[in-house]
Design a protein around this motif. Structure first.
Motif, PDB file in Angstrom:
ATOM      1  N   TRP A   1       0.870  -1.175   0.000  1.00 40.49           N
ATOM      2  CA  TRP A   1       0.000   0.000   0.000  1.00 40.49           C
ATOM      3  C   TRP A   1       0.908   1.226   0.000  1.00 40.49           C
ATOM      4  N   CYS A   2       0.572   2.216  -0.851  1.00 38.87           N
ATOM      5  CA  CYS A   2       1.415   3.400  -0.986  1.00 38.87           C
ATOM      6  C   CYS A   2       1.245   4.392   0.152  1.00 38.87           C
ATOM      7  N   GLU A   3       0.372   4.053   1.083  1.00 43.97           N
ATOM      8  CA  GLU A   3       0.102   4.887   2.264  1.00 43.97           C
ATOM      9  C   GLU A   3      -0.685   6.162   1.957  1.00 43.97           C
ATOM     10  N   SER A   4      -1.271   6.240   0.769  1.00 39.82           N
ATOM     11  CA  SER A   4      -2.084   7.427   0.465  1.00 39.82           C
ATOM     12  C   SER A   4      -3.520   7.204   0.924  1.00 39.82           C
ATOM     13  N   THR A   5      -4.138   8.312   1.331  1.00 41.27           N
ATOM     14  CA  THR A   5      -5.531   8.256   1.769  1.00 41.27           C
ATOM     15  C   THR A   5      -6.437   7.891   0.597  1.00 41.27           C
ATOM     16  N   GLU A   6      -6.057   8.353  -0.607  1.00 40.56           N
ATOM     17  CA  GLU A   6      -6.874   8.074  -1.788  1.00 40.56           C
ATOM     18  C   GLU A   6      -7.059   6.566  -1.973  1.00 40.56           C
ATOM     19  N   CYS A   7      -5.951   5.836  -1.898  1.00 38.47           N
ATOM     20  CA  CYS A   7      -6.034   4.385  -2.116  1.00 38.47           C
ATOM     21  C   CYS A   7      -6.823   3.709  -0.999  1.00 38.47           C
ATOM     22  N   GLU A   8      -6.612   4.177   0.222  1.00 37.29           N
ATOM     23  CA  GLU A   8      -7.333   3.593   1.350  1.00 37.29           C
ATOM     24  C   GLU A   8      -8.845   3.815   1.198  1.00 37.29           C
TER      25      GLU A   8
ATOM     26  N   VAL B   1      -3.322  -1.023  -5.181  1.00 35.17           N
ATOM     27  CA  VAL B   1      -4.445  -0.230  -5.670  1.00 35.17           C
ATOM     28  C   VAL B   1      -4.031   0.642  -6.860  1.00 35.17           C
ATOM     29  N   CYS B   2      -2.965   1.460  -6.679  1.00 37.58           N
ATOM     30  CA  CYS B   2      -2.621   2.436  -7.712  1.00 37.58           C
ATOM     31  C   CYS B   2      -1.358   2.098  -8.505  1.00 37.58           C
ATOM     32  N   GLY B   3      -0.584   1.135  -8.003  1.00 36.72           N
ATOM     33  CA  GLY B   3       0.618   0.737  -8.736  1.00 36.72           C
ATOM     34  C   GLY B   3       1.842   1.599  -8.458  1.00 36.72           C
ATOM     35  N   LYS B   4       1.711   2.605  -7.592  1.00 37.75           N
ATOM     36  CA  LYS B   4       2.867   3.436  -7.261  1.00 37.75           C
ATOM     37  C   LYS B   4       3.801   2.685  -6.298  1.00 37.75           C
ATOM     38  N   PRO B   5       5.074   3.150  -6.209  1.00 40.18           N
ATOM     39  CA  PRO B   5       6.023   2.456  -5.327  1.00 40.18           C
ATOM     40  C   PRO B   5       5.538   2.426  -3.877  1.00 40.18           C
ATOM     41  N   SER B   6       5.816   1.329  -3.185  1.00 38.80           N
ATOM     42  CA  SER B   6       5.388   1.156  -1.802  1.00 38.80           C
ATOM     43  C   SER B   6       6.514   0.515  -1.016  1.00 38.80           C
ATOM     44  N   LYS B   7       6.656   0.934   0.225  1.00 42.86           N
ATOM     45  CA  LYS B   7       7.720   0.377   1.047  1.00 42.86           C
ATOM     46  C   LYS B   7       7.219  -0.590   2.103  1.00 42.86           C
ATOM     47  N   ARG B   8       5.901  -0.699   2.206  1.00 38.51           N
ATOM     48  CA  ARG B   8       5.428  -1.632   3.220  1.00 38.51           C
ATOM     49  C   ARG B   8       4.097  -2.270   2.864  1.00 38.51           C
ATOM     50  N   LYS B   9       3.933  -3.424   3.468  1.00 40.74           N
ATOM     51  CA  LYS B   9       2.692  -4.157   3.275  1.00 40.74           C
ATOM     52  C   LYS B   9       1.792  -3.941   4.476  1.00 40.74           C
ATOM     53  N   VAL B  10       0.513  -3.926   4.228  1.00 43.21           N
ATOM     54  CA  VAL B  10      -0.442  -3.822   5.337  1.00 43.21           C
ATOM     55  C   VAL B  10      -1.538  -4.867   5.145  1.00 43.21           C
ATOM     56  N   TYR B  11      -2.345  -4.993   6.170  1.00 40.58           N
ATOM     57  CA  TYR B  11      -3.479  -5.900   6.094  1.00 40.58           C
ATOM     58  C   TYR B  11      -4.711  -5.092   5.728  1.00 40.58           C
ATOM     59  N   PHE B  12      -5.538  -5.667   4.892  1.00 36.38           N
ATOM     60  CA  PHE B  12      -6.836  -5.087   4.584  1.00 36.38           C
ATOM     61  C   PHE B  12      -7.901  -6.061   5.039  1.00 36.38           C
ATOM     62  N   ALA B  13      -8.852  -5.554   5.814  1.00 34.47           N
ATOM     63  CA  ALA B  13      -9.928  -6.441   6.265  1.00 34.47           C
ATOM     64  C   ALA B  13     -11.183  -5.641   6.509  1.00 34.47           C
TER      65      ALA B  13
END
Ligand SMILES: [Zn+2]
Length: 216
Positions: free
Chosen positions: A167-174, A201-213
């Motif tokens: 996840w790119c950590e952007s609010t938009e993707c969340e 979600v957006c394909g931009k670079p990301s440095k970390r993985k998160v959980y989605f639930a």
């Protein structure tokens, strides 16, 4: 983290806390019907309390007089205390106690053991419960949490499980994920190697993985 513990370790009776995290690892519930029984039972209960405490076990004595034993059992079960030590008049006669383990409610999790060597017995039981809960949590994780590489995979997985992806950590993707799937990000500090990837979600670079639930 607490949310994850409750999700993984909980049943109809409430919380099931892993012994290593539990603020109270064991509770002693003395059982008596009158003053004569009370004095006999409390003598043993006090001795047992000191022995367990000396062995480094975090414990409480439930000597409330205004509630029934049944109420106490339910109360401590709900709070997730791993081990309950019950001592009644018969136990005083027999030199025994009843041990009830929270991770196996009911008769199945109850054993009668000698008062002799009780501290070692309870310590061993706490280790056993810890191992058993860890195994259960690992099985749950493996069955319900899936790595996802694409947005389609994420949408599929969150229908009935947890998705783990970049996840790119952007609010938009969340927000997009939330609108599309009702799932939100969960940041749980499991051991997580830092590696680079691209946001599912957006394909931009990301440095970390998160959980989605989805919310429970
Ligand atoms: Zn993104």
């Amino acid at each position: 983290m607490i949310g994850a513990i409750i999700m993984v370790h909980g049943d109809d009776q409430g919380l099931v806390l892993p012994p290593r995290l539990a603020p109270t690892q064991a509770v002693i519930v003395p059982i008596y019907k009158n003053d004569a029984e009370k004095s006999k039972v409390m003598e043993v209960a006090d001795r047992v309390f000191k022995e367990l405490k000396a062995a480094g076990i975090r414990l409480k004595m439930d000597d409330r007089d205004n509630v029934s034993s049944g109420f106490k059992f339910n109360d401590w079960e709900m709070r997730g205390v791993p081990v309950r030590v019950e001592i009644g008049p018969k136990d005083v006669e027999k030199g025994s106690v009843a041990l009830a383990r929270r991770d196996r409610p009911g008769r199945e999790g109850k054993t009668f053991v000698s008062q002799t060597g009780l501290a070692a017995n309870v310590s061993g039981l706490l280790v056993e419960i810890q191992d058993s809960l860890l195994k259960r949590a690992t099985e749950f994780r493996d069955a319900n949490i899936h790595d996802v590489q694409t947005y389609d995979e994420l949408k599929e997985v969150v229908k009935d499980g947890w998705a783990f992806g970049y996840w790119c950590e952007s609010t938009e993707c969340e927000t997009k994920v939330k609108e599309d799937t009702k799932a939100t990000t969960r940041n749980i500090p499991f051991d997580q190697p830092s590696e680079e990837g691209t946001c599912v979600v957006c394909g931009k670079p990301s440095k970390r993985k998160v959980y989605f639930a989805r919310a429970y």
